[in-house]
Write a protein that holds these residues in place. Sequence first.
Motif, PDB file in Angstrom:
ATOM      1  N   ILE A 130       0.816  -1.219   0.000  1.00  0.00           N
ATOM      2  CA  ILE A 130       0.000   0.000   0.000  1.00  0.00           C
ATOM      3  C   ILE A 130       0.848   1.266   0.000  1.00  0.00           C
ATOM      4  CG2 ILE A 130      -0.293  -0.140   2.511  1.00  0.00           C
ATOM      5  CD1 ILE A 130      -2.944   1.344   2.158  1.00  0.00           C
ATOM      6  N   THR A 131       1.957   1.253   0.721  1.00  0.00           N
ATOM      7  CA  THR A 131       2.766   2.474   0.801  1.00  0.00           C
ATOM      8  C   THR A 131       3.465   2.796  -0.515  1.00  0.00           C
ATOM      9  OG1 THR A 131       4.630   1.187   1.671  1.00  0.00           O
ATOM     10  CG2 THR A 131       3.164   2.220   3.277  1.00  0.00           C
ATOM     11  N   GLY A 132       3.520   1.832  -1.432  1.00  0.00           N
ATOM     12  CA  GLY A 132       4.184   2.081  -2.703  1.00  0.00           C
ATOM     13  C   GLY A 132       3.255   2.353  -3.853  1.00  0.00           C
ATOM     14  N   LEU A 133       1.935   2.359  -3.619  1.00  0.00           N
ATOM     15  CA  LEU A 133       0.980   2.601  -4.696  1.00  0.00           C
ATOM     16  C   LEU A 133       1.134   4.010  -5.261  1.00  0.00           C
ATOM     17  CD1 LEU A 133      -2.302   0.963  -3.327  1.00  0.00           C
ATOM     18  CD2 LEU A 133      -0.666   0.017  -4.963  1.00  0.00           C
ATOM     19  N   ALA A 134       1.035   4.117  -6.567  1.00  0.00           N
ATOM     20  CA  ALA A 134       1.203   5.409  -7.227  1.00  0.00           C
ATOM     21  C   ALA A 134      -0.027   6.283  -7.035  1.00  0.00           C
ATOM     22  CB  ALA A 134       1.465   5.191  -8.718  1.00  0.00           C
ATOM     23  N   TRP A 135       0.202   7.583  -6.908  1.00  0.00           N
ATOM     24  CA  TRP A 135      -0.910   8.525  -6.855  1.00  0.00           C
ATOM     25  C   TRP A 135      -1.633   8.526  -8.202  1.00  0.00           C
ATOM     26  CZ3 TRP A 135      -2.299   9.816  -2.267  1.00  0.00           C
ATOM     27  CH2 TRP A 135      -1.343   9.957  -1.251  1.00  0.00           C
ATOM     28  N   GLY A 136      -2.921   8.792  -8.138  1.00  0.00           N
ATOM     29  CA  GLY A 136      -3.712   8.796  -9.358  1.00  0.00           C
ATOM     30  C   GLY A 136      -4.123   7.410  -9.813  1.00  0.00           C
TER      31      GLY A 136
ATOM     32  N   LEU B 113      -6.449   6.930  -4.935  1.00  0.00           N
ATOM     33  CA  LEU B 113      -5.325   7.669  -4.395  1.00  0.00           C
ATOM     34  C   LEU B 113      -5.250   9.004  -5.131  1.00  0.00           C
ATOM     35  CD1 LEU B 113      -4.522   4.460  -4.070  1.00  0.00           C
ATOM     36  CD2 LEU B 113      -2.390   5.475  -3.269  1.00  0.00           C
ATOM     37  N   GLN B 114      -5.989   9.959  -4.621  1.00  0.00           N
ATOM     38  CA  GLN B 114      -6.106  11.269  -5.265  1.00  0.00           C
ATOM     39  C   GLN B 114      -4.770  12.003  -5.196  1.00  0.00           C
ATOM     40  OE1 GLN B 114      -6.986  13.541  -7.373  1.00  0.00           O
ATOM     41  NE2 GLN B 114      -9.097  13.788  -6.669  1.00  0.00           N
TER      42      GLN B 114
ATOM     43  N   GLY C 142      -4.366  15.283  -6.225  1.00  0.00           N
ATOM     44  CA  GLY C 142      -4.545  16.726  -6.228  1.00  0.00           C
ATOM     45  C   GLY C 142      -5.021  17.291  -7.544  1.00  0.00           C
ATOM     46  N   VAL C 143      -5.028  16.495  -8.606  1.00  0.00           N
ATOM     47  CA  VAL C 143      -5.543  16.965  -9.894  1.00  0.00           C
ATOM     48  C   VAL C 143      -7.047  17.163  -9.769  1.00  0.00           C
ATOM     49  CG1 VAL C 143      -5.802  16.405 -12.332  1.00  0.00           C
ATOM     50  CG2 VAL C 143      -3.708  15.780 -11.114  1.00  0.00           C
ATOM     51  N   SER C 144      -7.554  18.272 -10.297  1.00  0.00           N
ATOM     52  CA  SER C 144      -8.962  18.592 -10.095  1.00  0.00           C
ATOM     53  C   SER C 144      -9.887  17.536 -10.681  1.00  0.00           C
ATOM     54  CB  SER C 144      -9.275  19.971 -10.711  1.00  0.00           C
ATOM     55  OG  SER C 144      -8.997  19.932 -12.104  1.00  0.00           O
ATOM     56  N   ARG C 145      -9.484  16.989 -11.822  1.00  0.00           N
ATOM     57  CA  ARG C 145     -10.307  15.936 -12.427  1.00  0.00           C
ATOM     58  C   ARG C 145      -9.369  14.899 -13.019  1.00  0.00           C
ATOM     59  NH1 ARG C 145     -15.417  15.080 -13.585  1.00  0.00           N
ATOM     60  NH2 ARG C 145     -16.060  13.841 -15.367  1.00  0.00           N
ATOM     61  N   LEU C 146      -9.279  13.766 -12.362  1.00  0.00           N
ATOM     62  CA  LEU C 146      -8.330  12.747 -12.781  1.00  0.00           C
ATOM     63  C   LEU C 146      -8.631  12.239 -14.187  1.00  0.00           C
ATOM     64  CD1 LEU C 146      -7.861  10.483  -9.658  1.00  0.00           C
ATOM     65  CD2 LEU C 146      -6.192  11.980 -10.684  1.00  0.00           C
ATOM     66  N   ALA C 147      -7.583  12.055 -14.935  1.00  0.00           N
ATOM     67  CA  ALA C 147      -7.725  11.441 -16.258  1.00  0.00           C
ATOM     68  C   ALA C 147      -7.742   9.936 -16.070  1.00  0.00           C
ATOM     69  CB  ALA C 147      -6.554  11.857 -17.142  1.00  0.00           C
ATOM     70  N   SER C 148      -8.863   9.470 -15.579  1.00  0.00           N
ATOM     71  CA  SER C 148      -8.923   8.044 -15.245  1.00  0.00           C
ATOM     72  C   SER C 148     -10.355   7.586 -15.088  1.00  0.00           C
ATOM     73  CB  SER C 148      -8.122   7.780 -13.972  1.00  0.00           C
ATOM     74  OG  SER C 148      -8.604   8.581 -12.923  1.00  0.00           O
ATOM     75  N   LEU C 149     -10.506   6.508 -14.349  1.00  0.00           N
ATOM     76  CA  LEU C 149     -11.749   5.761 -14.313  1.00  0.00           C
ATOM     77  C   LEU C 149     -12.926   6.546 -13.741  1.00  0.00           C
ATOM     78  CD1 LEU C 149     -12.262   2.816 -15.112  1.00  0.00           C
ATOM     79  CD2 LEU C 149     -11.885   2.173 -12.742  1.00  0.00           C
TER      80      LEU C 149
ATOM     81  N   PHE D  59     -16.077   7.704 -15.774  1.00  0.00           N
ATOM     82  CA  PHE D  59     -17.099   6.747 -16.142  1.00  0.00           C
ATOM     83  C   PHE D  59     -17.821   6.201 -14.924  1.00  0.00           C
ATOM     84  CE2 PHE D  59     -13.705   6.891 -19.232  1.00  0.00           C
ATOM     85  CZ  PHE D  59     -14.413   7.299 -20.347  1.00  0.00           C
ATOM     86  N   ILE D  60     -17.137   6.178 -13.797  1.00  0.00           N
ATOM     87  CA  ILE D  60     -17.796   5.755 -12.563  1.00  0.00           C
ATOM     88  C   ILE D  60     -18.906   6.732 -12.199  1.00  0.00           C
ATOM     89  CG2 ILE D  60     -17.488   5.407 -10.080  1.00  0.00           C
ATOM     90  CD1 ILE D  60     -14.651   4.521 -10.700  1.00  0.00           C
ATOM     91  N   GLU D  61     -18.639   8.016 -12.375  1.00  0.00           N
ATOM     92  CA  GLU D  61     -19.631   9.023 -12.035  1.00  0.00           C
ATOM     93  C   GLU D  61     -20.915   8.817 -12.842  1.00  0.00           C
ATOM     94  OE1 GLU D  61     -17.564  12.617 -12.778  1.00  0.00           O
ATOM     95  OE2 GLU D  61     -16.520  12.610 -10.871  1.00  0.00           O
ATOM     96  N   ALA D  62     -20.761   8.372 -14.059  1.00  0.00           N
ATOM     97  CA  ALA D  62     -21.922   8.202 -14.920  1.00  0.00           C
ATOM     98  C   ALA D  62     -22.737   6.962 -14.530  1.00  0.00           C
ATOM     99  CB  ALA D  62     -21.471   8.069 -16.371  1.00  0.00           C
ATOM    100  N   LYS D  63     -22.038   5.952 -13.959  1.00  0.00           N
ATOM    101  CA  LYS D  63     -22.710   4.687 -13.678  1.00  0.00           C
ATOM    102  C   LYS D  63     -23.013   4.490 -12.197  1.00  0.00           C
ATOM    103  CE  LYS D  63     -21.685   0.950 -15.640  1.00  0.00           C
ATOM    104  NZ  LYS D  63     -20.988  -0.314 -15.893  1.00  0.00           N
ATOM    105  N   ASP D  64     -22.063   4.818 -11.372  1.00  0.00           N
ATOM    106  CA  ASP D  64     -22.176   4.518  -9.939  1.00  0.00           C
ATOM    107  C   ASP D  64     -21.330   5.522  -9.182  1.00  0.00           C
ATOM    108  OD1 ASP D  64     -21.992   1.413  -8.037  1.00  0.00           O
ATOM    109  OD2 ASP D  64     -22.660   3.407  -7.494  1.00  0.00           O
ATOM    110  N   PRO D  65     -21.932   6.599  -8.687  1.00  0.00           N
ATOM    111  CA  PRO D  65     -21.157   7.720  -8.162  1.00  0.00           C
ATOM    112  C   PRO D  65     -20.463   7.403  -6.839  1.00  0.00           C
ATOM    113  CG  PRO D  65     -23.480   8.078  -7.755  1.00  0.00           C
ATOM    114  CD  PRO D  65     -23.377   6.820  -8.584  1.00  0.00           C
ATOM    115  N   LEU D  66     -19.414   6.592  -6.914  1.00  0.00           N
ATOM    116  CA  LEU D  66     -18.655   6.275  -5.714  1.00  0.00           C
ATOM    117  C   LEU D  66     -17.714   7.405  -5.349  1.00  0.00           C
ATOM    118  CD1 LEU D  66     -17.705   2.579  -6.504  1.00  0.00           C
ATOM    119  CD2 LEU D  66     -19.507   3.387  -5.000  1.00  0.00           C
ATOM    120  N   ILE D  67     -17.341   8.190  -6.354  1.00  0.00           N
ATOM    121  CA  ILE D  67     -16.360   9.246  -6.130  1.00  0.00           C
ATOM    122  C   ILE D  67     -17.012  10.601  -6.353  1.00  0.00           C
ATOM    123  CG2 ILE D  67     -14.162  10.181  -6.897  1.00  0.00           C
ATOM    124  CD1 ILE D  67     -13.412   7.396  -7.806  1.00  0.00           C
ATOM    125  N   PRO D  68     -16.944  11.499  -5.387  1.00  0.00           N
ATOM    126  CA  PRO D  68     -17.597  12.806  -5.529  1.00  0.00           C
ATOM    127  C   PRO D  68     -16.937  13.650  -6.606  1.00  0.00           C
ATOM    128  CG  PRO D  68     -16.210  12.765  -3.579  1.00  0.00           C
ATOM    129  CD  PRO D  68     -16.208  11.373  -4.114  1.00  0.00           C
TER     130      PRO D  68
END
Length: 364
Positions: free
Chosen positions: A321-327, A342-343, A345-352, A355-364
């Motif tokens: 866990i301590t070695g996981l990359a941010w983002g 693992l956020q 600090g980017v305002s809107r991650l270029a990542s999953l 699409f999660i927001e569109a299907k299942d809003p787990l991330i605000p």
Amino acid sequence: MLPPYVSRLLISERLPLIFPEGTPNRSYCTRELAASTVFAMLYIGAVEGADVWLGPVHVYRMTDTQAEDCCQNARLSYRSNLRKKAFQVPGVRWYADNTREPIRDETLREGLLVVGAVLERPDVPTTSGLPRYALKADLAALFDPDLAGEDLSAAILEWQEKHLSRSARARVSLMRAGTAGREGVLVSFPNGDTRRLVSGPSSDISKAVVEVFAAKFLEQPGVIWLSESGNKVAHPDLQLASVIGLDIEAQKNLPDLILVDLGPIEPLIVFVEVVATDGAITPRRQEALYAITDKGGFSRSQVAFVTAYADREAAGFKKTITGLAWGTFAWFMSEPDNLVLLQNGVSRLASLNVFIEAKDPLIP
């Protein structure tokens, strides 16, 4: 009356049966310190309904000599006189005084209390040094030396169904299913293909990523690449890779899985590393995988990274866990509806999360 005498060894053997893989904070409930704590409770009779209570001192001042003295008078004397300065416990103590904190905070408060194995005396102030813990009566019964075989298994199962929460039982069931003996692990791909992987924890996690994670978090999932130990070409879908413009034939440093979501206008590529013991998405690994998509002309907004584990209690997660990359994301087979982000600090991650927001809003 004191409970039947039982050795710490027997308790050590039964705790992993009572609290199987998937139990919240399992290590706090099954390690030697937990066995020592349960032993001390039974030894002095700190069991629900007896109005006898245990403090950490009963655990860390115990010795082999004292523990082997199973007569009732010795047990009652240890219970009644331990806190008296003049009382000497024969033998070498199990633990030093500074073990009181892990006994109290980890084994009891974060371990046995959480899973309903221990109760805490409500009328003792938090700052008081008075003993306050007792073993639940139905759990204490599971350590009866005369209880064995099928009767023990049935009693343990009944206790688990009564005391472990629904989510905890679900985690236990998923972990048990992953460790069930069988000849290979059959993986069903989104396109209807199947592939049998060699049995093992990594294959169990890979199966869950393909069949559960992809269906949950991707609109139109596909599997471009799936490798397994000793067989790095277990499932290469070169045609699908070619359709989206990803060259995987020339690559020698691919991850365990490459998923693609064909639902969005621009396909999303998801690199997944499966961790049973080691091999997470580290910053170095992340950059190496970005090099593959950069060469293919993909925007980094079309790329996501996931490290998949069996469970939050798994040794592989604690190790990496301590070695996981941010983002990047972490996903657990035993809690399939959730993702750890693992956020960075980017305002809107270029990542999953797009699409999660569109299907299942787990991330605000």
